[in-house]
Design a protein around this motif. Sequence first.
Motif, PDB file in Angstrom:
ATOM      1  N   PHE A  53       0.830  -1.195   0.000  1.00  0.00           N
ATOM      2  CA  PHE A  53       0.000   0.000   0.000  1.00  0.00           C
ATOM      3  C   PHE A  53       0.874   1.258   0.000  1.00  0.00           C
ATOM      4  O   PHE A  53       0.664   2.198  -0.782  1.00  0.00           O
ATOM      5  CB  PHE A  53      -0.910  -0.044   1.227  1.00  0.00           C
ATOM      6  CG  PHE A  53      -1.738   1.180   1.480  1.00  0.00           C
ATOM      7  CD1 PHE A  53      -3.051   1.243   1.041  1.00  0.00           C
ATOM      8  CD2 PHE A  53      -1.226   2.273   2.172  1.00  0.00           C
ATOM      9  CE1 PHE A  53      -3.825   2.365   1.293  1.00  0.00           C
ATOM     10  CE2 PHE A  53      -1.982   3.396   2.418  1.00  0.00           C
ATOM     11  CZ  PHE A  53      -3.296   3.442   1.978  1.00  0.00           C
ATOM     12  N   ILE A  54       1.903   1.265   0.871  1.00  0.00           N
ATOM     13  CA  ILE A  54       2.810   2.420   0.963  1.00  0.00           C
ATOM     14  C   ILE A  54       3.671   2.534  -0.290  1.00  0.00           C
ATOM     15  O   ILE A  54       3.798   3.609  -0.888  1.00  0.00           O
ATOM     16  CB  ILE A  54       3.699   2.292   2.214  1.00  0.00           C
ATOM     17  CG1 ILE A  54       2.838   2.335   3.489  1.00  0.00           C
ATOM     18  CG2 ILE A  54       4.750   3.395   2.247  1.00  0.00           C
ATOM     19  CD1 ILE A  54       3.589   1.976   4.760  1.00  0.00           C
ATOM     20  N   SER A  55       4.255   1.424  -0.693  1.00  0.00           N
ATOM     21  CA  SER A  55       5.188   1.433  -1.818  1.00  0.00           C
ATOM     22  C   SER A  55       4.487   1.776  -3.132  1.00  0.00           C
ATOM     23  O   SER A  55       4.961   2.602  -3.920  1.00  0.00           O
ATOM     24  CB  SER A  55       5.867   0.063  -1.923  1.00  0.00           C
ATOM     25  OG  SER A  55       6.857   0.071  -2.919  1.00  0.00           O
ATOM     26  N   GLY A  63      -3.449   2.530  -2.120  1.00  0.00           N
ATOM     27  CA  GLY A  63      -2.372   3.414  -1.681  1.00  0.00           C
ATOM     28  C   GLY A  63      -2.165   4.608  -2.590  1.00  0.00           C
ATOM     29  O   GLY A  63      -1.795   5.694  -2.129  1.00  0.00           O
ATOM     30  N   SER A  64      -2.414   4.434  -3.891  1.00  0.00           N
ATOM     31  CA  SER A  64      -2.187   5.532  -4.835  1.00  0.00           C
ATOM     32  C   SER A  64      -3.052   6.755  -4.533  1.00  0.00           C
ATOM     33  O   SER A  64      -2.518   7.857  -4.338  1.00  0.00           O
ATOM     34  CB  SER A  64      -2.419   5.043  -6.266  1.00  0.00           C
ATOM     35  OG  SER A  64      -2.308   6.095  -7.193  1.00  0.00           O
ATOM     36  N   PRO A  65      -4.398   6.636  -4.466  1.00  0.00           N
ATOM     37  CA  PRO A  65      -5.190   7.838  -4.161  1.00  0.00           C
ATOM     38  C   PRO A  65      -4.989   8.354  -2.740  1.00  0.00           C
ATOM     39  O   PRO A  65      -5.057   9.565  -2.508  1.00  0.00           O
ATOM     40  CB  PRO A  65      -6.643   7.386  -4.386  1.00  0.00           C
ATOM     41  CG  PRO A  65      -6.619   5.917  -4.220  1.00  0.00           C
ATOM     42  CD  PRO A  65      -5.274   5.476  -4.742  1.00  0.00           C
ATOM     43  N   VAL A  66      -4.737   7.449  -1.774  1.00  0.00           N
ATOM     44  CA  VAL A  66      -4.551   7.896  -0.397  1.00  0.00           C
ATOM     45  C   VAL A  66      -3.276   8.718  -0.272  1.00  0.00           C
ATOM     46  O   VAL A  66      -3.272   9.804   0.338  1.00  0.00           O
ATOM     47  CB  VAL A  66      -4.513   6.691   0.565  1.00  0.00           C
ATOM     48  CG1 VAL A  66      -4.099   7.129   1.965  1.00  0.00           C
ATOM     49  CG2 VAL A  66      -5.875   6.007   0.614  1.00  0.00           C
ATOM     50  N   VAL A  67      -2.176   8.240  -0.850  1.00  0.00           N
ATOM     51  CA  VAL A  67      -0.912   8.979  -0.778  1.00  0.00           C
ATOM     52  C   VAL A  67      -1.012  10.287  -1.550  1.00  0.00           C
ATOM     53  O   VAL A  67      -0.509  11.325  -1.102  1.00  0.00           O
ATOM     54  CB  VAL A  67       0.244   8.110  -1.308  1.00  0.00           C
ATOM     55  CG1 VAL A  67       1.542   8.920  -1.398  1.00  0.00           C
ATOM     56  CG2 VAL A  67       0.459   6.898  -0.403  1.00  0.00           C
ATOM     57  N   LEU A  68      -1.687  10.254  -2.713  1.00  0.00           N
ATOM     58  CA  LEU A  68      -1.854  11.486  -3.489  1.00  0.00           C
ATOM     59  C   LEU A  68      -2.681  12.504  -2.708  1.00  0.00           C
ATOM     60  O   LEU A  68      -2.351  13.703  -2.673  1.00  0.00           O
ATOM     61  CB  LEU A  68      -2.526  11.176  -4.826  1.00  0.00           C
ATOM     62  CG  LEU A  68      -2.785  12.370  -5.748  1.00  0.00           C
ATOM     63  CD1 LEU A  68      -1.484  13.063  -6.110  1.00  0.00           C
ATOM     64  CD2 LEU A  68      -3.520  11.925  -7.008  1.00  0.00           C
ATOM     65  N   ASN A  90      10.484   6.174   3.659  1.00  0.00           N
ATOM     66  CA  ASN A  90       9.526   5.252   4.279  1.00  0.00           C
ATOM     67  C   ASN A  90       9.303   4.014   3.429  1.00  0.00           C
ATOM     68  O   ASN A  90       8.859   2.973   3.930  1.00  0.00           O
ATOM     69  CB  ASN A  90       8.190   5.958   4.537  1.00  0.00           C
ATOM     70  CG  ASN A  90       8.235   6.857   5.757  1.00  0.00           C
ATOM     71  OD1 ASN A  90       8.320   6.389   6.885  1.00  0.00           O
ATOM     72  ND2 ASN A  90       8.194   8.164   5.535  1.00  0.00           N
ATOM     73  N   CYS A  91       9.586   4.110   2.122  1.00  0.00           N
ATOM     74  CA  CYS A  91       9.488   2.933   1.255  1.00  0.00           C
ATOM     75  C   CYS A  91      10.499   1.867   1.677  1.00  0.00           C
ATOM     76  O   CYS A  91      10.253   0.670   1.499  1.00  0.00           O
ATOM     77  CB  CYS A  91       9.722   3.327  -0.204  1.00  0.00           C
ATOM     78  SG  CYS A  91       8.393   4.314  -0.924  1.00  0.00           S
ATOM     79  N   CYS A  92      11.642   2.292   2.223  1.00  0.00           N
ATOM     80  CA  CYS A  92      12.622   1.321   2.734  1.00  0.00           C
ATOM     81  C   CYS A  92      12.042   0.567   3.925  1.00  0.00           C
ATOM     82  O   CYS A  92      12.246  -0.644   4.079  1.00  0.00           O
ATOM     83  CB  CYS A  92      13.917   2.026   3.136  1.00  0.00           C
ATOM     84  SG  CYS A  92      14.761   2.878   1.793  1.00  0.00           S
TER      85      CYS A  92
END
Length: 460
Positions: A27-29, A153-158, A187-189
């Motif tokens: 979700f994050i990545s 994750g895409s719309p949430v992060v955007l 944070n992707c790490c």
Amino acid sequence: MPPPTATNLGYTPPDGGWGWAVVLASFISIGFSYAFPKSLTVYFKEIQEYFGTSYSEIACLSSVMLATMYAAGPISSILVNRYGSRPVVMVGGFLVGVGMVSASFGTSIVHLYLCVGVIGGFGLAFNLQPSLTIIGTYFQAKRPLANGLAMTGSPVVLFTLAPLNQLLFDSFGWRGSFLILGGIVLNCCVAGSLMRPVRKMVMSKPKAESSDCNETAAAEAVRTEDSSDKLSCVQRFIDISLFKDRGFLIYLVGNVVLFFGFFAPVVFLAPYAKHQGNDEYSAAFLLSIFALSDMFIRPLTGFVGNTKWIRPKIQYFFAFAVSYNGVCHLLCPLLPGYAGLVVYAVFFGFAFGMLSALLFETLMDLVGAKRFSTAVGLCTIIECGPVLLGPPISGALVDVFGEYKYLYYLCGVFMLLPGIFFFIMHYYNYKKLDEERHKAAAEMRTAEDTVHLNLGLDEK
């Protein structure tokens, strides 16, 4: 729960447990992979003035980043097949961070192309493919739901990055903001560190079947030993035989066309609203409406796609989502005023979210989890052309006609035609798969009858 599709994994996926932590990491990545290039548009105006570049030159920054992300797909796939998802995602997050920190010291637009576009694009590619691939190793019966949640994750992060970038811009300017974003994207790490390999529980087989399988495997090993030695290094990691796979070719042909009209309607939504005389805040609000609709529909799509009615024929669901996008774009210019744009933003958000949630699930359904990493890598490098060319082609129509309606008509055609193509070709594909299954079953029954007959003769 619907029966899982056969993917010949050789083990029983847990369909839960630590898999949900993997979904959170994906979700994050995935969120950063898709949302990061779009969120950087907040800084474009100041960067344009700082370096004295044209709008088209600065607009290419996101395009280069997205195109590099798609073009680097096969490299990411090779690394995933060789080292697994965890280290590749961690390296990807590090690369994006390094690219953004380096860009904060940029002295020219070319410097930003290299740091943000190329280095950052490679990092996003190393985030995207491994995150999609590892879900297929943890989930089988619940895979559509898991993919739908991860793609949310895409719309949430955007939705999160858009106001954050504006706040950073107002406080620190574009250089300070890029430096801070370089730290945030690390944070992707952390997400990658959660992607530990699945603990494989091998499925047991009946003794008779196991014996037959061992004999068959031994004979097959003798026959293929020489040919396997002749495989090149690249062929060991990239399955070129995918281009002989009927389902993969159907997916690839349709996606090449639809990606010409996939991103442009989002990119030009706010300019279209301003063209109609709406103020900047009202135009930006349309993107918020779009993001909220997108955010809501993705997990719901995963839930619906996992039902016993949809899962066995999920390719039709994907064809509907593609066609639904096309219809939305074709109707957009016919809707009156700002209220019409609000209605369009809601229904387009639903359509875009449905397609995005199903985009990779349907590919995994066609090729199986084992070949998915290679398949998505081959798809993305071919799709990087439409991704890079789609918005400029659509924008050229605005320059020629001075109207946005032709842009939306063209994007509608680009989406509706592959939607119809998917309906027709997957009907054919499902029919052929049924015929092949019946033929294989008939051959197996014939072989069993022959064995029983021979055993009977031996007894006599």
